[in-house]
Design a protein around this motif. Sequence first.
Motif, PDB file in Angstrom:
ATOM      1  N   ALA A   2       0.916  -1.163   0.018  1.00 18.08           N
ATOM      2  CA  ALA A   2       0.060  -0.056  -0.086  1.00 18.08           C
ATOM      3  C   ALA A   2       0.819   0.988   0.031  1.00 18.08           C
ATOM      4  N   LYS A   3       0.564   2.161  -0.395  1.00 14.25           N
ATOM      5  CA  LYS A   3       1.312   3.466  -0.612  1.00 14.25           C
ATOM      6  C   LYS A   3       0.418   4.764  -0.289  1.00 14.25           C
ATOM      7  N   ILE A   4       1.099   5.719   0.079  1.00 11.62           N
ATOM      8  CA  ILE A   4       0.428   7.172   0.009  1.00 11.62           C
ATOM      9  C   ILE A   4       1.288   7.870  -0.993  1.00 11.62           C
ATOM     10  N   ILE A   5       0.568   8.548  -1.699  1.00 12.23           N
ATOM     11  CA  ILE A   5       0.885   9.264  -2.938  1.00 12.23           C
ATOM     12  C   ILE A   5       0.756  10.745  -2.920  1.00 12.23           C
ATOM     13  N   GLN A   6       1.542  11.661  -3.294  1.00 10.33           N
ATOM     14  CA  GLN A   6       1.290  13.046  -3.555  1.00 10.33           C
ATOM     15  C   GLN A   6       0.882  12.966  -5.077  1.00 10.33           C
ATOM     16  N   ALA A   7      -0.395  13.480  -5.557  1.00  8.21           N
ATOM     17  CA  ALA A   7      -0.739  13.784  -6.739  1.00  8.21           C
ATOM     18  C   ALA A   7      -0.986  15.013  -6.885  1.00  8.21           C
ATOM     19  N   ALA A   8      -0.877  15.689  -8.134  1.00  6.86           N
ATOM     20  CA  ALA A   8      -0.859  16.966  -8.595  1.00  6.86           C
ATOM     21  C   ALA A   8      -1.564  17.076  -9.906  1.00  6.86           C
ATOM     22  N   MET A   9      -2.647  18.022  -9.878  1.00  6.42           N
ATOM     23  CA  MET A   9      -3.368  18.095 -11.021  1.00  6.42           C
ATOM     24  C   MET A   9      -3.460  19.779 -11.308  1.00  6.42           C
ATOM     25  N   PHE A  14      -3.008  27.783 -14.901  1.00  6.21           N
ATOM     26  CA  PHE A  14      -1.539  28.142 -14.506  1.00  6.21           C
ATOM     27  C   PHE A  14      -0.995  27.519 -13.351  1.00  6.21           C
ATOM     28  N   GLY A  15      -1.825  26.880 -12.493  1.00  6.62           N
ATOM     29  CA  GLY A  15      -1.361  26.531 -10.973  1.00  6.62           C
ATOM     30  C   GLY A  15      -1.559  25.119 -11.131  1.00  6.62           C
ATOM     31  N   VAL A  16      -1.249  24.612  -9.868  1.00  7.17           N
ATOM     32  CA  VAL A  16      -0.826  23.026  -9.620  1.00  7.17           C
ATOM     33  C   VAL A  16      -1.832  22.899  -8.133  1.00  7.17           C
ATOM     34  N   ALA A 130       5.740  19.614  -7.730  1.00  7.58           N
ATOM     35  CA  ALA A 130       4.902  18.657  -8.697  1.00  7.58           C
ATOM     36  C   ALA A 130       5.593  18.482  -9.708  1.00  7.58           C
ATOM     37  N   ASP A 131       5.155  17.497 -10.664  1.00  8.29           N
ATOM     38  CA  ASP A 131       6.148  17.042 -11.704  1.00  8.29           C
ATOM     39  C   ASP A 131       5.285  17.639 -13.017  1.00  8.29           C
ATOM     40  N   MET A 132       5.025  18.891 -12.911  1.00  7.53           N
ATOM     41  CA  MET A 132       4.139  19.414 -14.033  1.00  7.53           C
ATOM     42  C   MET A 132       4.531  20.950 -14.121  1.00  7.53           C
ATOM     43  N   PRO A 133       4.329  21.508 -15.247  1.00  2.00           N
ATOM     44  CA  PRO A 133       4.499  22.984 -15.283  1.00  2.00           C
ATOM     45  C   PRO A 133       3.366  23.621 -14.420  1.00  2.00           C
ATOM     46  N   GLY A 134       3.744  24.686 -13.795  1.00  3.43           N
ATOM     47  CA  GLY A 134       2.652  25.600 -13.133  1.00  3.43           C
ATOM     48  C   GLY A 134       3.093  25.988 -11.805  1.00  3.43           C
TER      49      GLY A 134
END
Length: 195
Positions: A2-9, A14-16, A130-134
Amino acid sequence: MAKIIQAAMPVMGFGVHNYLALVDNSGNVVRELHGVARDGNGNLASWTTTGTLFATNSVSWNTFSTDAKHELASGTMTQMSQLFSAGEACATSITEKAVTYGVLAGGNSYNSNSAFISMAACMGLDTKVADMPGYEPGVDKHVLTQSEINAIRDLFRFDLPVPTWPEPSSGNAAPIADTSVTLVGVSDVHAAATC
């Protein structure tokens, strides 16, 4: 495991928006923790610029499969559920404070990323960029004080180093540097060092 994940949308082009997810051994999302805004009538306002900050496990935008992700901790489902419960207790404390929501977390306001960083701190988890632009406003601004976060950790019996950062009123909080998680009496819970 099992895992705890940081997710980003992505948000508003322009934001995350960062959030936490508890994922079972098969990779299914069991629960999510989000910070969101409530309007003046107490209704959830998914994308707004003002209101009151509300942290909850009762919201999901069903975007987890496409969101950027970082593994923050792994272990048995029992261990990860216990750890996630500390984040849920933190969410309750954040909501009870009824702080002002501001999309950019400026001045005396906080946003979803402020809730996210505080909930991760209550679990003793080191977050990632976060592994995305913003723009990620609020990821450096804890909603709860150090003593409030430590009280939640004590409640859930974590044996963790005590983090330090300025109190929330300063608006210049530093991210927590600890990268390890240990539940008292549990030896195989760890924070992931890689994404």
